[in-house]
Write an enzyme that holds these catalytic residues in place. Structure first.
Site, PDB file in Angstrom:
ATOM      1  N   HIS A  45      39.408  36.638   9.539  1.00  0.00           N
ATOM      2  CA  HIS A  45      38.059  37.250   8.845  1.00  0.00           C
ATOM      3  C   HIS A  45      37.914  38.704   8.685  1.00  0.00           C
ATOM      4  CE1 HIS A  45      33.956  37.536   7.277  1.00  0.00           C
ATOM      5  NE2 HIS A  45      33.664  38.099   8.458  1.00  0.00           N
ATOM      6  N   ASP A  47      36.151  41.984   7.460  1.00  0.00           N
ATOM      7  CA  ASP A  47      34.894  42.531   6.935  1.00  0.00           C
ATOM      8  C   ASP A  47      35.387  43.794   5.996  1.00  0.00           C
ATOM      9  OD1 ASP A  47      32.874  41.141   8.270  1.00  0.00           O
ATOM     10  OD2 ASP A  47      33.505  41.866  10.098  1.00  0.00           O
ATOM     11  N   ASP A 169      30.537  33.939   7.686  1.00  0.00           N
ATOM     12  CA  ASP A 169      30.061  34.801   8.400  1.00  0.00           C
ATOM     13  C   ASP A 169      28.617  35.182   7.875  1.00  0.00           C
ATOM     14  OD1 ASP A 169      29.814  36.520  10.351  1.00  0.00           O
ATOM     15  OD2 ASP A 169      30.712  37.869   9.718  1.00  0.00           O
ATOM     16  N   HIS A 418      28.471  41.205   3.187  1.00  0.00           N
ATOM     17  CA  HIS A 418      27.676  40.752   4.040  1.00  0.00           C
ATOM     18  C   HIS A 418      27.470  41.597   5.175  1.00  0.00           C
ATOM     19  CE1 HIS A 418      31.098  38.701   5.843  1.00  0.00           C
ATOM     20  NE2 HIS A 418      30.712  39.025   6.779  1.00  0.00           N
TER      21      HIS A 418
END
Length: 994
Positions: A45, A47, A169, A418
């Site tokens: 994951h 970001d 997430d 996000h």
């Protein structure tokens, strides 16, 4: 293993398998029908900015903040996949992958193409980022998804098209997001975070997976999406993390005192058995990875190889557990093949809480300036996109330089992340998001200037004044004569109120047809001068109403007139009616043709709104309050922070009980200035002819000298009998009913009566009874609620002194450019109407606010752009305006030889007696600037022909969904049903002379 050796192994494997490997569901490994199949999903994951900037994450710098380097993750994973055909990996964030791809050799690119073609490297989600779902507008979500999916399609073809949406997430999930995913052709959607009570309830009922019916207007299964909740968020089970950032023991299967195979296998079988009790099939999923993991992929794969080997060996001893490398799409395929009937969800997943006092509802408002900048940037991007199409290549290569919309598209894609628009990144990362948007604006200003010169026929010194909201614009402040071009991106005629900072006291305004336009000059307020902090020197504002044609512009000429004897001080006296709390003017207020607004004679606060057209009168008290942000205590340590909203008490403190007022009254606009404190003020404004009230609020710097963090709200209190209900939009589209202290799918144990009732508001919130509706439109995403019957509140700003312990590691202080705290200015538009007729107003006005006209200022006197070309003072790219319920959602360059067009019906089914009816438009006869040569209808993301969409079919416990065959495209008769978006790729030919 060296890359060259890995490449050799890959091509050897391809020859071994006869080149018959396929992507998609055909690439899935064989499972065992009589066993519990455990799908291990290797993933990372990544970001797109959070604790570090996008560049810092990609290159792996600033590891003192967080050890993470995305380029090394892909460098490490690819050789592992090349060496072993059984291994799988998924990747999500195309913003990172596209950058990595650009650095690769052709040999490596060919190897990766082969991995994708064999389904061993699978893209899931596939947007430019994994976007937020609370603070985003549907238009920007569609754009950022299309940007990433277009890259995958161009690079890998059909095998690059993701089958699964993957939002592991984001902090809560919107219904509109699921609807958009379904319309983009996804077969399933996997979530990582849902409310802790919701999850416990689902686990008990084995409803961790179900069918999400994500629209009340679109006919099923158009917006139906199979949705699964992952068991561990997106992390691996405890004790089974084998990244270099993990501390779990590796699997030791050698002859050693450290051998731990038996204990780990026993543990794993227990974890699998426990997890299977919460899911309905003989398939379960385990996410083997986490944030920025797989920088050393060998650690992960070596241990997973051992896990698979030793767990599956237990089958010889009677075990019924089978472990395999898998992907989300392969897991989804097995669920679909189970041929089960699934329960149906129709609400959304807001608000999200991960504990009794831990509601993630603060980020609905966090960093309000960035939220506004993102919203404005989308507005500017759509203008840039449209003019890039209307002017053709002359927009990209012209007298102002060479440029394109690409930079702003990518910056906006990153901004949807996000931890970006959500306001949950570190301060230096937030600054970088704004910097990227600013660079995108610069590029699009060149595009727009080139396009306007080409269309208008005059090479001018086009100027863009980006500080008009605080009355700063060097051109209008100094020039005696200039022109204002008002470009309207909507496909219908609009009227727009224009305010320009000036230093004269008398001006003439001339419309494109040569007619004079009524205008007024009013002083710049003390509120604005305080915000300017000596930037700009205008003492007045020129106010007038302009109009612009559909998808086009109008040019207004402004000339400064000789000053009359009326001095500035006399102008103030003529315009102002100043008073103080305790005044005796019982009917003190303002009024236009549609509305009357009255103020309390004792407090100076708003007290009543009257709709004169409908003979409606509603007592409305409006004031600003602040919640004292919790810092935690010995019993409950949770503090309010960037993510979490947790006030110390349910009732906020009023900033003041009474306000100082003065009034400005002209023929064009009437304004009441309310001063609540040294850091809170508001202008209540009525423009001539407009059926709404504008509240322009200015908040900040929020004082923290008392040691208290503050969360500032505006609240409207009425006598409406609302029965605990209020209404918010879902990402700017469909409206959802909210009920205080209630969840539709489980019995809520409410622990935070304020924060637990907050919901995201992207464009509007309203309350109503059987007759009257009070609607508030927002200019950015905010958190909102109705904490008591007849009351409505929106959080406008927050400044906090403590971190909420969710990873960002710093308090939400926002220093502002002067380092004493951020000042935010925004607008709320207030509508009062009958409950049955409100939809017409709030739908159209919200869309006009979101797609507001763009002002371009021109000193004038430039030479003709082309010899003999006549300068155009008014232009429309449409042959005629589209019906008011039809929106031109997208007009953008897609390929060098094709453009993207999206048409949207912007009303819900049954919402309006007139506007909710189906509409038919002729796409072939719509545009004046170009002719459509060929046209193809696509899915919403434009990465698959609509006729080729074959989504998986799911059985539900609710009504049976219809499965309509693809419609034959007739571009002369495009029918749009309520809430339907239709997407087209077209090849065009520019009209000569445009």
């Amino acid at each position: 293993m060296g890359v060259s050796l890995a490449l050799g192994l890959l091509f050897g494997a391809a020859a071994l398998y006869g080149g018959a490997a396929a992507c998609g569901y055909q690439s899935c490994s064989v499972t065992k029908p009589n066993m519990l199949n455990v799908h291990l999903i290797p993933h990372t994951h990544d970001d797109v900015g959070w604790l570090k900037t996008v560049d810092q994450y990609f290159f792996g710098v600033r590891n003192d903040i967080q050890h993470a380097g995305v380029q090394y993750i892909l460098d490490s994973v690819i050789p592992q996949l090349l060496a072993d055909p059984s291994k799988r990996f998924i990747y999500v964030e195309v913003a990172f992958f596209a950058r990595w791809w650009g650095l690769q050799t052709e040999a490596m690119r060919q190897a990766v193409r082969q991995l994708v073609a064999e389904g061993r490297l699978e893209f899931v989600n596939g947007g430019w980022c994994m976007n937020d779902e609370a603070a985003v507008h549907y238009s920007s979500v569609i754009d950022q998804m299309s940007l990433g999916l277009h890259f995958l399609q161009e690079t890998f073809g059909e095998c690059g098209r993701p089958r699964v949406a993957w939002h592991i997430d984001p902090f809560g999930h919107s219904r509109e997001q699921a609807s958009l995913f379904a319309q983009m052709g996804y077969d399933g959607f996997f979530l990582g975070r849902i409310d802790y009570q919701d999850k416990a309830h689902r686990e008990a009922l084995r409803e961790m997976e179900q069918l999400w019916r994500a629209s009340g207007s679109l006919e099923p299964p158009v917006a139906d999406l199979f949705t699964g909740v992952l068991p561990n968020g997106y992390n691996p089970p405890m004790s089974l993390c084998w990244d270099q950032s993990c501390s779990d023991d590796p699997i030791v299967d050698e002859d050693s005192d450290e051998n731990n195979v038996q204990s780990l296998v026993t543990y794993f079988l227990g974890v699998a058995a426990a997890q299977s009790k919460h899911y309905r099939t003989n398939h379960i999923v385990m996410t083997m990875g986490s944030d920025f993991q797989y920088e050393n992929a060998q650690l992960w794969y070596k241990n997973m190889d051992k896990l698979i080997k030793h767990v599956n060996a237990q089958q010889l001893r009677g075990s019924h557990v089978h472990v395999l490398y898998s992907t989300p799409s392969c897991y989804l395929w097995e669920l679909n093949q189970a041929n089960m009937s699934w329960s149906v969800k129709q609400d959304d997943f807001f608000p999200y809480a991960d504990g009794p006092h831990q509601f993630w509802t603060g980020y609905f408002t966090s960093r309000p300036a960035l939220k506004r900048y993102e919203r404005l940037s989308n507005n500017f991007l759509q203008v840039c996109n449209q003019l890039e199409v209307l002017a053709g290549t002359r927009a990209n290569v012209g007298p102002y330089g060479n440029s394109s919309s690409s930079e702003l598209r990518k910056a906006m894609g990153v901004a949807q992340h996000h931890d970006a628009v959500s306001g949950t990144a570190k301060q230096h990362v937030t600054n970088d998001y704004a910097k990227q948007l600013s660079s995108g604006w610069d590029a699009c200003q060149v595009v727009i200037s080139n396009a306007l010169a080409s269309i208008g026929g005059s090479k001018e010194n086009f100027m863009f004044c980006t500080y008009l909201n605080i009355s700063i614009c060097p051109l209008t402040e100094a020039a005696n004569k200039f022109m204002v071009m008002i470009y309207n991106p909507l496909p219908r005629h609009v009227n727009q109120n224009i305010r320009l900072p000036v230093n004269g006291s008398h001006y003439s305004v001339t419309a494109p047809d040569g007619q004079p336009v009524l205008n007024e000059v009013i002083p710049v307020s003390t509120f604005t001068r305080c915000v300017q902090r000596n930037r700009g020197n205008a003492i007045n504002e020129l106010v007038f109403q302009a109009s612009a044609p559909p998808l086009g512009y109008s040019s207004y000429t402004i000339s400064k007139l000789p000053s009359k004897s009326l001095a500035h001080s006399k102008l103030l006296k003529r315009l102002y009616d100043q008073t103080l709390p305790g005044m005796q003017h019982l009917s003190w207020g303002i009024q236009n043709e549609h509305l009357r607004v009255l103020f309390d004679p004792k407090t100076g606060l708003l007290k009543e709104i009257q709709n004169l057209d409908k003979s409606i009168s509603l007592p409305v008290s409006q004031n600003f309050f602040w919640y004292n942000a919790s810092i935690g205590n010995d019993d409950i340590s949770q503090a309010s922070g960037a993510y979490i909203f947790r006030p110390n008490a349910s009732e906020p403190f009023p900033i003041t009980e009474g306000v100082r007022l003065y009034k400005v009254k002209t023929q064009v606009v009437q304004e009441v200035y309310q001063n609540f404190s040294s850091w809170c003020s508001q202008v209540v404004r009525l423009y001539a002819g407009q059926p709404y009230i504008e509240l322009e609020w200015t908040i900040g710097p929020i004082p923290i000298g008392d040691g208290l963090g503050k969360e500032v709200i505006t609240r409207f209190d009425t006598n409406l009998q609302t029965d605990g209900r209020f209404y918010t939009d879902s990402n700017g589209r469909e409206i959802l009913e909210r009920r205080r202290d209630y969840r539709a799918t489980w019995n809520l144990s409410q622990t935070e009566p304020v924060a637990g009732n907050y919901y995201p508001v992207n464009s509007r919130i309203y309350i109503k009874d059987q007759k009257v509706q009070l609607t508030v439109l927002t200019d950015r995403s905010q958190g909102g609620s109705s904490t008591a019957d007849g009351s409505l509140e929106l959080m406008v700003h927050r400044r906090l002194l403590y971190d909420d312990n969710r990873g960002v590691g710093e308090p939400l202080l926002e220093p502002g450019i002067y380092h004493d705290g951020l000042v935010v200015r925004g607008r709320h538009l207030i509508l009062l109407d009958t409950a049955e007729s409100s939809a017409e107003q709030h739908r159209l006005l919200a869309q006009q606010e979101f797609m507001a006209p763009q002002l371009v200022l021109v000193p004038g006197g430039g030479p003709p752009y082309q010899p003999g070309q006549r300068s155009l003072k008014q232009f429309s790219a449409l042959r005629q305006a589209l019906p008011s319920n039809i929106h031109l959602l997208t007009l953008a360059q897609w390929e060098p030889d094709s453009i993207l067009i999206r048409l949207e019906h912007q009303f819900e089914r049954g919402e309006s007696a007139n506007s909710s009816m189906p509409v038919t438009v002729n796409l072939m006869n719509m545009f004046l600037s170009f002719n459509i040569i060929t046209i193809q209808e696509m899915n919403l993301a434009a990465n698959q022909k609509r006729e080729d969409m074959r989504r998986l079919i799911w059985q539900s416990d609710a009504d049976v969904a219809s499965h309509r065959s693809a419609r034959k495209l007739d571009p002369t008769r495009i029918v749009l049903q309520p809430m339907e978006i239709r997407t087209f790729l077209a090849q065009i030919q520019q009209e000569s002379g445009i």
